[in-house]
Design an enzyme around this catalytic site. Structure first.
Site, mmCIF file in Angstrom:
data_model
loop_
_atom_site.group_PDB
_atom_site.id
_atom_site.type_symbol
_atom_site.label_atom_id
_atom_site.label_comp_id
_atom_site.label_asym_id
_atom_site.label_seq_id
_atom_site.Cartn_x
_atom_site.Cartn_y
_atom_site.Cartn_z
ATOM 1 C CB THR A 132 2.813 2.905 -11.021
ATOM 2 O OG1 THR A 132 1.599 3.623 -10.777
ATOM 3 C CG2 THR A 132 3.593 3.583 -12.131
ATOM 4 N N GLY A 133 0.698 0.186 -10.275
ATOM 5 C CA GLY A 133 0.120 -0.558 -9.157
ATOM 6 C C GLY A 133 0.761 -1.928 -9.014
ATOM 7 C CD GLU B 31 4.970 14.114 -9.429
ATOM 8 O OE1 GLU B 31 5.580 14.425 -10.466
ATOM 9 O OE2 GLU B 31 4.634 14.924 -8.556
ATOM 10 C CE LYS C 189 -13.744 -8.000 -1.969
ATOM 11 N NZ LYS C 189 -12.567 -8.764 -2.401
ATOM 12 C CE LYS D 229 -12.766 -3.743 -11.372
ATOM 13 N NZ LYS D 229 -11.822 -3.169 -12.375
ATOM 14 C CB VAL E 43 -3.588 -10.037 -5.742
ATOM 15 C CG1 VAL E 43 -2.172 -10.213 -6.268
ATOM 16 C CG2 VAL E 43 -4.607 -10.287 -6.861
ATOM 17 N N GLY F 197 0.098 -9.827 -1.240
ATOM 18 C CA GLY F 197 1.164 -8.840 -1.287
ATOM 19 C C GLY F 197 0.835 -7.591 -2.060
ATOM 20 C CB SER F 198 -1.988 -6.497 -4.214
ATOM 21 O OG SER F 198 -3.077 -6.843 -3.387
#
Length: 360
Positions: free
Chosen positions: A15-16, A41, A129, A141, A170, A172-173
């Protein structure tokens, strides 16, 4: 387009900003099912409403930290796109143990669950990063990337292929600067800027997801795929946005104040997508680099690939976009076409995706 047709797909962090666009683009390939796995949710409700016309999407509440729940979600899955992460640099600096639990232990859970289920492919999302990391997010990461690569010889005789895709910023993220600057300009300022001289690699959400899907088709195990992308200087981005947007909200550009607030904990002024050491084992294609793993279990071949130049690939070493190019490349031209005032981040991202699809 046939890569995922009839396949069962799991998207963690589905949902990200990136995860939800992966879901949208995967659905175009006619998969048997797409399972959206995330903790929120509320965001699942929003995505379920948006995709209500698709009968092959399943929504699963869960955290990659919960291995038992993840194992249930991954049953019978063919392909996994792993987008779940703690990604905000200051948040990870202030909560480093939480970053480890999600970005490291969560990835270990995913690897073991995928191997138990003998998934065909696992494509994990990484970040610039990780190159010479100076913050907790980058360090966790980087370890995540190494775990994904190592899984290819940890797996024994199992068929699963593990690979990574490394992004720059990215556009607009969620949590990115363009929606933030837009809202600050709408209110008349001030626009808060860490450092006008800061440079960043930038890509759009559709570009990022197209790279993920290409990587899924090309992955042979252990590689890291990196899209060649333009560089933006933060001061130019701010000036371009103020010049474009201030008149729409009744302000002259010179009336919008800019506050220089300095780098946040763990931030770099410039970023690297690939270090010089990584370049020694990288291949170059017209639009991407492919970093081969440190430990190789087979020969790697990609049509048209050649050895990459042995140098670091850093934002401060690349020519950056002009202000006019920023307006076009960062999709601010969409704002000129809309009759409404301010675009919330979700609408902004959706409009960008639609425009990119129309323009090929």
């Amino acid at each position: 387009m046939s890569l995922l047709r009839g396949k069962k797909v799991l998207v963690t962090g589905g949902t990200g900003s990136i995860g939800s666009e992966i879901v949208r683009q995967v659905l175009r390939q006619e998969p048997a099912v797409v399972r959206v796995y995330s903790r929120d949710e509320g965001k699942q409700f929003d995505l379920q409403h948006e995709l209500r016309g698709f009968g092959n999407v399943r929504y699963l509440i869960g955290d990659i930290r919960d291995k038992e729940r993840l194992a249930r979600a991954i049953e019978d899955i063919d392909v996994v796109f792993h987008a779940a992460a703690l990604k905000h640099v200051p948040a990870c600096e202030y909560n480093p143990f939480e970053a480890v639990k999600t970005n490291v232990l969560g990835v270990q859970n995913l690897i073991e669950a995928a191997l138990d289920e003998e998934v065909e492919k696992v494509i994990a999302i990484s970040t610039d990063k990780v190159a010479n990391p100076t913050n907790t997010m980058g360090a966790t990461k980087l370890l995540s990337e190494r775990l994904i690569a190592a899984a290819n010889y940890y797996k024994g005789s199992r068929r699963t292929v593990f690979s990574c895709v490394r992004f720059g910023n990215v556009v607009g993220s969620r949590g990115s600067v363009i929606p933030l600057f837009h809202e600050q300009i709408r209110r008349g300022g001030p626009v808060t800027v860490t450092d006008p001289a800061m440079t960043r690699f930038m890509m759009t959400i559709p570009q990022a997801v197209q790279l993920v899907l290409r990587a899924a088709g090309m992955a042979q195990g252990g590689e890291t795929f990196i899209l060649k992308m333009p560089v933006v200087r933060l001061g130019d981005l701010v000036e371009a946005m103020i010049g474009e947007l201030a008149p729409r909200y009744g302000f002259r550009p010179e009336e919008i104040p800019v506050d220089i607030i300095g780098l946040r904990p763990g931030e770099k002024r410039d970023e690297e997508l690939m270090t010089e050491e990584e370049a020694k084992r990288a291949l170059e294609l017209p639009d991407m680099f492919v970093i081969l793993p440190l430990i190789r279990t087979h020969e790697y071949a990609y049509p048209g690939a050649r050895p990459a130049a042995v140098r670091r690939y850093a934002s401060c070493d690349q020519p950056w976009l002009s202000k006019d190019e920023v307006l076009e490349a960062m999709l601010l031209r969409l704002l000129r076409r809309r009759a409404t005032d301010w675009l919330p981040a979700r609408e902004f991202v959706g409009a960008a995706a639609e425009a990119a699809a129309r323009e090929g």
